[in-house]
Design a protein around this motif. Structure first.
Motif, PDB file in Angstrom:
ATOM      1  N   ALA A 122      53.407  82.908   2.596  1.00 38.47           N
ATOM      2  CA  ALA A 122      54.364  82.496   3.629  1.00 38.47           C
ATOM      3  C   ALA A 122      55.441  83.558   3.810  1.00 38.47           C
ATOM      4  N   GLY A 123      55.875  84.164   2.707  1.00 38.83           N
ATOM      5  CA  GLY A 123      56.868  85.222   2.792  1.00 38.83           C
ATOM      6  C   GLY A 123      56.325  86.452   3.481  1.00 38.83           C
ATOM      7  N   THR A 124      55.061  86.790   3.186  1.00 40.40           N
ATOM      8  CA  THR A 124      54.419  87.931   3.845  1.00 40.40           C
ATOM      9  C   THR A 124      54.318  87.694   5.342  1.00 40.40           C
ATOM     10  N   LEU A 125      53.934  86.473   5.716  1.00 42.46           N
ATOM     11  CA  LEU A 125      53.844  86.124   7.137  1.00 42.46           C
ATOM     12  C   LEU A 125      55.218  86.176   7.791  1.00 42.46           C
ATOM     13  N   GLU A 126      56.231  85.671   7.099  1.00 44.07           N
ATOM     14  CA  GLU A 126      57.593  85.691   7.649  1.00 44.07           C
ATOM     15  C   GLU A 126      58.056  87.123   7.898  1.00 44.07           C
TER      16      GLU A 126
ATOM     17  N   SER B 152      47.808  92.283  21.121  1.00 47.71           N
ATOM     18  CA  SER B 152      46.493  92.053  20.520  1.00 47.71           C
ATOM     19  C   SER B 152      46.549  92.170  18.999  1.00 47.71           C
ATOM     20  N   LEU B 153      47.407  93.053  18.492  1.00 52.23           N
ATOM     21  CA  LEU B 153      47.542  93.219  17.040  1.00 52.23           C
ATOM     22  C   LEU B 153      48.139  91.989  16.369  1.00 52.23           C
ATOM     23  N   ILE B 154      48.979  91.275  17.092  1.00 59.58           N
ATOM     24  CA  ILE B 154      49.612  90.085  16.501  1.00 59.58           C
ATOM     25  C   ILE B 154      48.564  89.092  16.044  1.00 59.58           C
TER      26      ILE B 154
ATOM     27  N   ASP C 147      64.140  95.607  19.188  1.00 58.30           N
ATOM     28  CA  ASP C 147      63.301  96.795  19.291  1.00 58.30           C
ATOM     29  C   ASP C 147      61.966  96.618  18.568  1.00 58.30           C
ATOM     30  N   GLY C 148      61.610  95.373  18.290  1.00 55.99           N
ATOM     31  CA  GLY C 148      60.305  95.101  17.709  1.00 55.99           C
ATOM     32  C   GLY C 148      59.219  95.137  18.763  1.00 55.99           C
ATOM     33  N   ARG C 149      58.028  94.725  18.364  1.00 57.93           N
ATOM     34  CA  ARG C 149      56.887  94.875  19.277  1.00 57.93           C
ATOM     35  C   ARG C 149      57.076  94.121  20.594  1.00 57.93           C
ATOM     36  N   LEU C 150      57.537  92.893  20.514  1.00 61.36           N
ATOM     37  CA  LEU C 150      57.700  92.112  21.734  1.00 61.36           C
ATOM     38  C   LEU C 150      58.806  92.685  22.602  1.00 61.36           C
ATOM     39  N   ASP C 151      59.860  93.179  21.981  1.00 58.20           N
ATOM     40  CA  ASP C 151      60.935  93.805  22.760  1.00 58.20           C
ATOM     41  C   ASP C 151      60.414  95.057  23.469  1.00 58.20           C
ATOM     42  N   VAL C 152      59.622  95.840  22.747  1.00 56.95           N
ATOM     43  CA  VAL C 152      59.068  97.054  23.353  1.00 56.95           C
ATOM     44  C   VAL C 152      58.201  96.698  24.549  1.00 56.95           C
ATOM     45  N   SER C 153      57.320  95.702  24.397  1.00 52.56           N
ATOM     46  CA  SER C 153      56.451  95.287  25.502  1.00 52.56           C
ATOM     47  C   SER C 153      57.266  94.758  26.671  1.00 52.56           C
ATOM     48  N   THR C 154      58.299  93.972  26.361  1.00 54.89           N
ATOM     49  CA  THR C 154      59.159  93.429  27.412  1.00 54.89           C
ATOM     50  C   THR C 154      59.907  94.552  28.127  1.00 54.89           C
TER      51      THR C 154
ATOM     52  N   GLU D  46      59.433  91.246  11.832  1.00 56.17           N
ATOM     53  CA  GLU D  46      59.286  92.595  12.378  1.00 56.17           C
ATOM     54  C   GLU D  46      58.903  92.537  13.858  1.00 56.17           C
ATOM     55  N   ILE D  47      58.086  91.569  14.208  1.00 57.09           N
ATOM     56  CA  ILE D  47      57.670  91.416  15.602  1.00 57.09           C
ATOM     57  C   ILE D  47      58.843  90.955  16.472  1.00 57.09           C
ATOM     58  N   LEU D  48      59.680  90.058  15.917  1.00 58.42           N
ATOM     59  CA  LEU D  48      60.759  89.445  16.688  1.00 58.42           C
ATOM     60  C   LEU D  48      62.049  90.248  16.694  1.00 58.42           C
ATOM     61  N   GLU D  49      62.196  91.165  15.742  1.00 57.63           N
ATOM     62  CA  GLU D  49      63.473  91.867  15.615  1.00 57.63           C
ATOM     63  C   GLU D  49      63.768  92.710  16.847  1.00 57.63           C
TER      64      GLU D  49
END
Length: 812
Positions: free
Chosen positions: A733-737, A563-565, A747-754, A742-745
């Motif tokens: 664009a750099g801020t978004l990247e 939801s934060l994404i 142990d990032g958020r998606l990895d934690v959820s997965t 951070e989300i994709l790295e």
């Protein structure tokens, strides 16, 4: 063992159906577990879909996140048969006129006199010596074993081959060995040597090294060498002294290379070559200085380096130079490939061009003079020019004509007719006034100095012969070794294909090149980012929000990280972009260039507004998109020096620096709007300030926003406190990247959820396995129970039948 079933055979009761119904009732928990697992698996699939959308958006943001990559240009040429070009992000918009005088060529030598009728003919035994770009190689053939084909392969497969390709040319009934350079340009000359070439090299125990690499390179600064020590700083009179003698024992004039903070080893190599008037080649090989005589054969070359600290207290341990390979120590001995049997069929030459009529200076012929200290009355002398040496010339040879000095020079393979015109006094002139004058063609520009071997001449003088340059040659063309020019126009690669066409008056027709900003390419990149952003938001809405049609929440609605994404991915496009302020920048937020977020959370791109913005302030639009932690300062005393694109937080900083007696006493910094100053900074005696660069020991994240920010302080100012507002910019664009990375790295958020879902699925698999085992036991018990019931009922039926029979017989 199997369970014996009696499905009502004796009683007529369908016990199997009863057991099945009972098992259905008992399996409700298992069904619940299975449904829960399916739900977890659907969530995992949804996360995979979300990861793909985030990755796609990250890719499009990355294409916009670096301003250097956004300087996109289109380039065109008025004559692509003559010139093509490529414009990089470092180019500048504009038009230029290009004249091409000559193309760069490779050097080719062919054996003119050959006795080889077949490729399989033996070449004989002995040594063949050749050089390329002043790097000498010896090839050894074995008698009655090495064929002509073998010899070609020996050259081409030699691990020490400096860049020459050998091949065979069949002409006139015989095979001729052909040697061709692989590189274009006058630096890449081939020579077939009768004897070996003199090479001097630094002491074998001495290797130039820097702090960061084992061996120093040409770009290494002298002050960065591990052999260099500095205390109070450079005073401006430190020099490396270069002395020695040329190949004929003539002392060279001492050459002093001044040492500054920017002097590199490349400068030292150039200085050595200049000291010897271009008659040696200086290189750096694995950290060792190597000096090679440009002419092969016997040489009395000497090279010496010394460091003079001047008025300062620096030290530099320079290498002791010594002979590495003796000139003439090895002679050619392969008669079938004698050096005299080769002819030069193509000279290695540089390409020459003019850009917008520059250089504008006229061609100037170089003029050199050779003046003996007195009349010469006997013997011979020799001249060496650019690596080649004449035959013996009589002391009283005329300047021109048969047996003349000019004729001897023109016999050299690197001298064409009238390349060098000789005039003035012959050496037996009495008295010697101006000496012998050598005027070089104005197409040659600045040439190496002639070197004279006057040791075999006799006369009343003291054998002193002076060679001087009276006029320095000037070649009014931009010269390069290659036909691919990358350093003539910034950001533009020129590919030369031919010299210019000419008009009816034989005047060259310039090629017109044009470089324009390709704003369409930037616009396309933004459009791709907008589409990827909206695809992500659409997916997030489906996965996290209430579906009025299905009347249920999205499958990932309970995942807080997901939801934060949705909210965080819009942050770079809301409000003022970090480091930008309205009083200085034309544009400070995404809506200024046509990017907005609508009420439904979708991104819209107004191309008309973007076009107007980029036409008005091209640079600011690119910065707003792709600034990479570049910055500036409001002060000329406390200046922005650099920032880490990874660790420094973009924003506006307030800085205070106290100096006393031309030294820094204290540094304070805070982000604009903060109330607390931070003082964790370090600085050097030259005024370079590095702000606090510590990290959290648990997370590895910077402790403070200014991590790795560097400032430069002018210490020449009076004592006091100096303030500055320092801005560190990062494009949206750099801020978004960064956010998406951070989300994709790992142990990032998606990895934690997965990972959480994987654990839940694993746990549910265990529950299902346990429940299935339990149900198996329940079913077994039920079957056994009903089997016993069947048996009991059957027995009772038999007993009742027996009673009935007895009763009938008795009471009958």
């Amino acid at each position: 063992m199997g369970v014996l079933r009696f499905p009502g055979l004796a009683t007529g009761i369908d016990t199997a159906a009863i057991v099945n119904q009972l098992m259905i009732i008992n399996s409700r928990r298992l069904a619940k577990y299975q449904l829960q697992k399916v739900d977890y698996e659907k969530q995992t699939t949804a996360l995979d879909e979300l990861r793909a959308k985030v990755s796609s958006l990250e890719s499009t943001a990355s294409a916009l996140s670096d301003i250097d990559d956004l300087e996109v240009f289109s380039a065109s040429s008025s004559d692509t048969d003559v010139l093509t070009l490529i414009a990089s992000s470092d180019a500048s918009q504009g038009s230029h006129s290009i004249l091409i005088d000559q193309m760069a060529t490779t050097n080719t030598w062919i054996q003119d006199t050959s006795t080889f009728d077949y490729k399989t003919d033996y070449v004989g035994g002995g040594s063949f010596i050749y050089s390329y770009n002043n790097k000498e190689t010896t090839i050894t053939a074995i008698a009655d074993e090495t064929t002509l084909e073998d010899f070609v392969n020996l050259i081409n497969n030699d691990e020490n081959n400096p860049g020459v390709t050998a091949s065979l040319l069949y002409q006139g009934g015989t095979y001729h060995l052909m040697l061709s350079g692989r590189e274009t340009g006058e630096d890449y000359q081939i020579s077939i040597n009768a004897t070996s070439t003199e090479v001097w090299r630094a002491d074998s125990e001495y290797t130039l090294a820097s702090d960061s690499t084992l061996n120093a390179g040409l770009s290494t600064k002298i002050t960065e060498l591990s052999q260099f020590a500095i205390n109070a700083g450079l005073q401006g009179d430190e020099v490396i002294e270069i002395t020695g003698t040329d190949r004929y024992t003539n002392a060279i004039t001492q050459f002093d290379l001044s040492i500054t903070s920017n002097t590199t080893l490349a400068h030292l190599m150039d200085a050595i070559e200049d000291a010897f008037d271009g008659n040696v080649k200086a290189t750096l090989e694995e950290g060792k200085i190597v000096v090679t005589d440009k002419a092969s054969g016997l040489s009395e070359l000497t090279v010496s380096l010394a460091y003079n600290a001047g008025s300062g207290d620096t030290t530099l341990t320079v290498p002791t130079m010594a002979v590495y390979k003796e000139g003439a120590a090895t002679s050619e001995s392969l008669a079938s490939f004698a050096s005299t049997s080769f002819v030069q069929t193509q000279t290695a030459q540089n390409s020459e061009i003019k850009v917008d009529g520059y250089p504008t200076a006229a061609a100037v012929s170089e003029v050199q003079a050779i003046v003996p200290d007195g009349r010469r009355t006997s013997g011979t002398f020799k001249l060496t020019y650019n690596g080649q040496t004449t035959a013996d010339i009589a002391y009283n040879a005329p300047v021109t004509g048969a047996g003349s000095v000019q004729e001897a020079l023109e016999a050299l393979s690197n001298v064409d007719t009238n390349d060098i015109v000789v005039s003035g006094d012959i050496f037996d002139t009495n008295p010697v006034v101006n000496g012998m004058i050598f005027t070089f063609s104005n197409t040659l520009g600045d040439v190496p100095m002639l070197v004279i071997d006057a040791r075999s001449m006799g006369g009343p003088g003291s054998d002193v012969v002076t060679v001087t340059e009276t006029t320095k040659g000037v070649n009014p063309w931009i010269s390069a070794n290659s036909n691919t020019l990358t350093d003539v126009l910034a950001g533009i690669t020129l590919n030369l294909h031919d010299i210019n066409d000419v008009d009816s008056g034989d005047n060259p027709i310039p090629v017109e090149i044009t470089v324009n900003r390709d704003t369409g390419a930037i616009r396309s990149k933004i459009t791709r980012m907008v589409n990827a952003y909206n695809a992500l938001i659409t997916t997030l809405k489906k996965q996290t929000e209430y579906d009025t049609k299905d009347k249920k929440m999205g499958i990932l609605s309970k995942d807080v990280a997901v939801s934060l994404i949705k909210s965080q991915s819009r942050d770079p496009f809301i409000g003022t972009v970090d480091g930008f302020i309205s009083s200085i920048d034309t544009y400070i937020q995404s809506l200024d260039i046509g990017l907005t977020i609508d009420g439904a959370g979708m991104m819209e791109f107004d191309t008309d507004e973007f076009n107007e913005a980029i036409d008005e302030d091209y640079t600011n639009v690119l910065e707003l998109l792709g600034a990479t932690k570049n910055g500036n300062s409001s002060s000329t005393i406390v200046q922005f020096y650099g920032a880490s694109d990874r660790y420094t937080t973009a924003g506006t900083y307030e800085v205070e620096v106290d100096i006393s007696s031309n030294a820094i006493d204290a540094v304070r910094i805070r982000l604009s709007g903060e109330s607390t100053w931070r003082t964790g900074a370090t600085w050097t005696g030259t005024g370079l300030i590095t702000l606090d660069s510590t990290f959290d020991s648990d997370t590895g994240d910077p402790l403070y926003a200014e991590n790795s920010l560097q400032l430069a302080m002018d210490l020449t100012n009076a004592d006091g406190t100096y303030t500055a507002t320092v801005r560190v910019k990062q494009g949206m664009a750099g801020t978004l990247e960064d956010l998406l990375d951070e989300i994709l790295e790992a142990d990032g958020r998606l990895d934690v959820s997965t990972d959480i879902l994987d654990h839940k699925i694993t746990a549910m698999d265990r529950r299902i396995e346990y429940e299935e085992a339990r149900l198996t036991k329940v079913e077994t018990r039920l079957i056994l129970k009903f089997a016993r019931l069947e048996k009991t009922l059957a027995l009772m039926q038999l007993q009742m039948s027996a009673v009935s029979m007895v009763n009938a017989a008795t009471f009958g």
